[in-house]
Design an enzyme around this catalytic site. Structure first.
Site, PDB file in Angstrom:
ATOM      1  N   GLY A  92     -62.300 -24.519  -0.728  1.00 59.24           N
ATOM      2  CA  GLY A  92     -63.439 -24.762   0.150  1.00 59.24           C
ATOM      3  C   GLY A  92     -63.198 -24.301   1.568  1.00 59.24           C
ATOM      4  O   GLY A  92     -64.120 -24.220   2.374  1.00 59.24           O
ATOM      5  N   ASP A 125     -67.063 -27.785   6.446  1.00 58.82           N
ATOM      6  CA  ASP A 125     -67.283 -26.688   7.389  1.00 58.82           C
ATOM      7  C   ASP A 125     -66.308 -25.534   7.179  1.00 58.82           C
ATOM      8  O   ASP A 125     -66.364 -24.532   7.899  1.00 58.82           O
ATOM      9  CB  ASP A 125     -67.188 -27.197   8.834  1.00 58.82           C
ATOM     10  CG  ASP A 125     -65.838 -27.835   9.142  1.00 58.82           C
ATOM     11  OD1 ASP A 125     -64.920 -27.760   8.285  1.00 58.82           O
ATOM     12  OD2 ASP A 125     -65.688 -28.415  10.227  1.00 58.82           O
ATOM     13  N   GLY A 126     -65.391 -25.687   6.216  1.00 61.00           N
ATOM     14  CA  GLY A 126     -64.452 -24.599   5.933  1.00 61.00           C
ATOM     15  C   GLY A 126     -63.328 -24.471   6.946  1.00 61.00           C
ATOM     16  O   GLY A 126     -62.501 -23.569   6.848  1.00 61.00           O
ATOM     17  N   ASP A 252     -55.742 -31.342  -8.408  1.00 61.73           N
ATOM     18  CA  ASP A 252     -56.032 -30.084  -7.717  1.00 61.73           C
ATOM     19  C   ASP A 252     -54.982 -29.771  -6.650  1.00 61.73           C
ATOM     20  O   ASP A 252     -54.982 -28.675  -6.094  1.00 61.73           O
ATOM     21  CB  ASP A 252     -57.433 -30.117  -7.081  1.00 61.73           C
ATOM     22  CG  ASP A 252     -57.662 -31.358  -6.252  1.00 61.73           C
ATOM     23  OD1 ASP A 252     -57.540 -32.472  -6.791  1.00 61.73           O
ATOM     24  OD2 ASP A 252     -57.940 -31.231  -5.047  1.00 61.73           O
ATOM     25  N   ASN A 253     -54.108 -30.725  -6.376  1.00 61.07           N
ATOM     26  CA  ASN A 253     -53.027 -30.471  -5.411  1.00 61.07           C
ATOM     27  C   ASN A 253     -51.685 -30.316  -6.115  1.00 61.07           C
ATOM     28  O   ASN A 253     -50.633 -30.390  -5.479  1.00 61.07           O
ATOM     29  CB  ASN A 253     -52.954 -31.613  -4.392  1.00 61.07           C
ATOM     30  CG  ASN A 253     -54.172 -31.643  -3.482  1.00 61.07           C
ATOM     31  OD1 ASN A 253     -54.854 -30.635  -3.314  1.00 61.07           O
ATOM     32  ND2 ASN A 253     -54.456 -32.795  -2.906  1.00 61.07           N
ATOM     33  N   ASP A 262     -50.458 -28.359  -0.637  1.00 65.88           N
ATOM     34  CA  ASP A 262     -51.524 -29.044   0.105  1.00 65.88           C
ATOM     35  C   ASP A 262     -50.994 -30.237   0.892  1.00 65.88           C
ATOM     36  O   ASP A 262     -51.015 -31.375   0.430  1.00 65.88           O
ATOM     37  CB  ASP A 262     -52.677 -29.471  -0.815  1.00 65.88           C
ATOM     38  CG  ASP A 262     -53.629 -28.307  -1.058  1.00 65.88           C
ATOM     39  OD1 ASP A 262     -53.311 -27.172  -0.638  1.00 65.88           O
ATOM     40  OD2 ASP A 262     -54.694 -28.527  -1.661  1.00 65.88           O
TER      41      ASP A 262
HETATM   42  P1  AMP Z   1     -57.888 -31.578  -0.091  1.00 70.45           P
HETATM   43  O1  AMP Z   1     -58.118 -33.053  -0.108  1.00 70.45           O
HETATM   44  O2  AMP Z   1     -57.586 -31.021   1.284  1.00 70.45           O
HETATM   45  O3  AMP Z   1     -56.900 -31.125  -1.101  1.00 70.45           O
HETATM   46  O4  AMP Z   1     -59.283 -30.914  -0.447  1.00 70.45           O
HETATM   47  C1  AMP Z   1     -60.039 -31.241  -1.584  1.00 70.45           C
HETATM   48  C2  AMP Z   1     -61.174 -30.283  -1.713  1.00 70.45           C
HETATM   49  O5  AMP Z   1     -62.028 -30.348  -0.571  1.00 70.45           O
HETATM   50  C3  AMP Z   1     -60.756 -28.816  -1.826  1.00 70.45           C
HETATM   51  O6  AMP Z   1     -61.667 -28.197  -2.686  1.00 70.45           O
HETATM   52  C4  AMP Z   1     -60.911 -28.325  -0.423  1.00 70.45           C
HETATM   53  O7  AMP Z   1     -61.089 -26.939  -0.348  1.00 70.45           O
HETATM   54  C5  AMP Z   1     -62.130 -29.083   0.049  1.00 70.45           C
HETATM   55  N1  AMP Z   1     -62.167 -29.253   1.509  1.00 70.45           N
HETATM   56  C6  AMP Z   1     -61.386 -30.052   2.264  1.00 70.45           C
HETATM   57  N2  AMP Z   1     -61.701 -29.954   3.564  1.00 70.45           N
HETATM   58  C7  AMP Z   1     -62.713 -29.058   3.650  1.00 70.45           C
HETATM   59  C8  AMP Z   1     -63.499 -28.521   4.725  1.00 70.45           C
HETATM   60  N3  AMP Z   1     -63.299 -28.878   5.991  1.00 70.45           N
HETATM   61  N4  AMP Z   1     -64.433 -27.610   4.403  1.00 70.45           N
HETATM   62  C9  AMP Z   1     -64.668 -27.231   3.153  1.00 70.45           C
HETATM   63  N5  AMP Z   1     -63.973 -27.700   2.095  1.00 70.45           N
HETATM   64  C10 AMP Z   1     -63.014 -28.602   2.337  1.00 70.45           C
HETATM   65 MG    MG Z   2     -56.218 -29.672  -1.990  1.00 69.38          MG
END
Ligand code: AMP
Ligand code: MG
Length: 496
Positions: A92, A125-126, A252-253, A262
């Site tokens: 994301g 917001d990516g 997913d991590n 991650d």
């Molecule tokens: P994470 O908890 O960081 O492993 O993220 C879990 C999911 O949320 C993954 O698909 C990430 O790409 C997405 N994600 C986390 N933060 C953002 C963000 N600020 N913008 C877009 N996608 C996000």
């Molecule tokens: Mg992740």
């Protein structure tokens, strides 16, 4: 030594069928500036360190520019988050730029995290904020320095561009590197969608790309499962030995290469506390420190389930095979942990009572809130012959009940005496496995506070010390001290 424009790319992931990813280019950060780069990560790509003097490098790793051979994309994956299946996640905010091949033929995927929205961003917001990017950058390189499998971080680029979290922060990007970023969730997505052809293509890809030795196995997919089980069990054992809590062990991590992947609300233990929960948003303590070994197995069972269609045409036989492979996890973990703990204690021979000896120490450490890293590092200084009543003071001072250490040391000395080794030789060996420096939360916090005022000196000082965490450096004595009282009050959540 190469310039960036001389990098060779062979984008194998981009050559997979179109439903594995979506092509998307990074959204540039405005007016980016280089904050730090890792020399040892650059070495993996044979990149000339002088490249980091040029504005082009900063532009490349902030999405402003690109190289002609790059094929930027966001990968699809799903995953179990806190026990619940989420059918679509995907990159994301991380964008795979391409796969570089170094002079030794090793392949490294280059991924820009915080690179802007992708088709998988959902409401996000990516972006990634400076605070969390510093944490990921430093911890990636710290883990590598410790010898623990991990994704790497090549450089960190900042910007004054505003990013909104609980408050206004600024955006940053980390250039991450790994042979592959394929996750357990990359398999789960195709299993739950019943896309078994894609599942097979992905498994074949991972085998060919990252486990070529398995291609000739009698049952390659089962061999893949067994290998991922082995790597994961050994990885989690290394986390437990160094006192690292990941914080968000969702599938997913979880890397299919057994890499730490991650870095979010992770934490290193200060005082030894098996119930330590580093993620402030983990209300149930699902990912508490001492639950990590179980969570590793839980996640592997999700991975095994996703592989079922490949293991056998008969569902029952496939389940049997997966079950028996998963049964191997516990033994691999226990052996790796026991072997690592023996090394931490400076023991070279395996004895039946070793488990009891280390369990007694950990129990005393927990009761006495003893600092995990300092205790093991200082333990090397112990002399087998008890010559002077003050000689154990360094260790004893770490215990609230000072006699607790002395009681344990009676058994420990007896055990060491039985091995008949020189104190100095033992200390040298112990210092190679018991780090002097780990990325304690408060150290990261200090570097973040300075960086938010545009002073990046502490980020770079930490990077240097943590890249070589077993060496002593008198200039960094403060990084190896007991944490201050405010350290315990830091709250780290998933927000990043
Ligand atoms: P994470 O908890 O960081 O492993 O993220 C879990 C999911 O949320 C993954 O698909 C990430 O790409 C997405 N994600 C986390 N933060 C953002 C963000 N600020 N913008 C877009 N996608 C996000
Ligand atoms: Mg992740």
């Amino acid at each position: 030594m190469k310039t960036l424009t001389q990098l060779t790319f062979n984008n194998t992931f981009a050559a997979l069928p179109a439903d594995f990813y979506r092509q998307v280019a990074p959204t540039p950060l405005s007016d980016p500036y280089l904050i730090s780069f890792s020399q040892s990560a650059a070495d993996l790509l044979d990149i000339d360190p002088n490249e980091f003097q040029h504005p082009f490098t900063t532009e490349l790793f902030s999405g402003v520019k690109s190289l002609p051979d790059m094929q930027p994309l966001a990968a699809l994956y799903a995953g179990h988050q806190f026990g619940h299946y989420v059918p679509q996640l995907g990159d994301g905010r991380a964008i795979l730029l391409g796969e570089a091949v170094n002079e030794r033929g090793e392949h490294w995927e280059l991924q820009l995290k915080g690179a802007g929205q992708t088709p998988y961003s959902r409401d996000g917001d990516g972006r990634a904020v400076l605070r969390s990017s510093i944490r990921e950058y430093l911890c990636s390189e710290a883990m590598a320095g410790l010898g623990i499998p991990t994704t790497r971080a090549l450089c960190l680029v900042g910007s004054d561009e505003e990013v909104y979290r609980e408050q206004i922060e600024t955006g940053a990007m980390v250039l991450r590197m790994a042979p592959s970023f394929v996750r357990f969730g990359s398999f789960e997505v195709f299993f739950y969608r019943r896309q078994h052809d894609q599942l097979r293509i992905l498994a074949d890809y991972v085998i060919q790309h990252d486990y070529p030795g398995l291609a000739d196995a009698e049952t390659p997919y089962l061999a893949l499962l067994e290998k991922v089980i082995e790597r994961t069990a050994k990885l989690v054992a290394q986390w437990q030995l160094v006192g690292f809590a990941h914080g968000v062990l969702n599938t997913d991590n979880m890397s299919v290469l057994g890499l730490t992947l991650d870095y979010g609300p992770f934490g290193f233990l200060d005082a030894y506390d098996p119930d330590f929960i580093c993620n402030h948003s983990d209300y149930q303590g699902r990912y508490a420190f001492d639950r990590q070994p179980n969570m590793g197995l839980w996640n592997l069972s999700c991975f095994a389930q996703a592989l079922l269609p490949l293991l056998d045409a008969s569902g029952e036989a496939a389940a049997e095979k997966a079950k028996s492979a998963l049964q191997g996890y516990q033994g691999i973990f226990v052996d790796a942990f026991a072997q690592g703990m023996r090394a931490k204690l400076g023991l070279s021979e395996a004895k039946e009572k070793d488990q009891q000896l280390s369990a007694d120490l950990l129990e005393a450490m927990q009761k006495n809130q003893v600092d995990y890293t300092l205790l093991f590092r200082n333990l090397g200084q112990l002399k087998v012959a008890f010559e002077h009543p003050r000689q154990d003071a360094v260790m004893r001072d770490l215990f609230l009940d000072q006699a607790a250490f002395d009681r344990w040391a009676i058994d420990y000395r007896a055990r060491l005496r039985a091995e008949n080794r020189q104190d100095t030789a033992r200390q040298t060996r112990m210092n190679q496995v018991n780090p002097k420096y780990v990325l304690r939360n408060y150290l990261a916090q200090q570097a973040i506070a300075k960086a938010e005022r545009k002073d990046f000196s502490e980020v770079n000082r930490l990077l240097k010390a943590l890249s070589n965490p077993y060496a002593e450096d008198p200039e960094n004595a403060d990084l190896a001290a007991l944490p201050p009282d405010w350290a315990g009050k830091i709250e780290v959540s998933c927000s990043s």
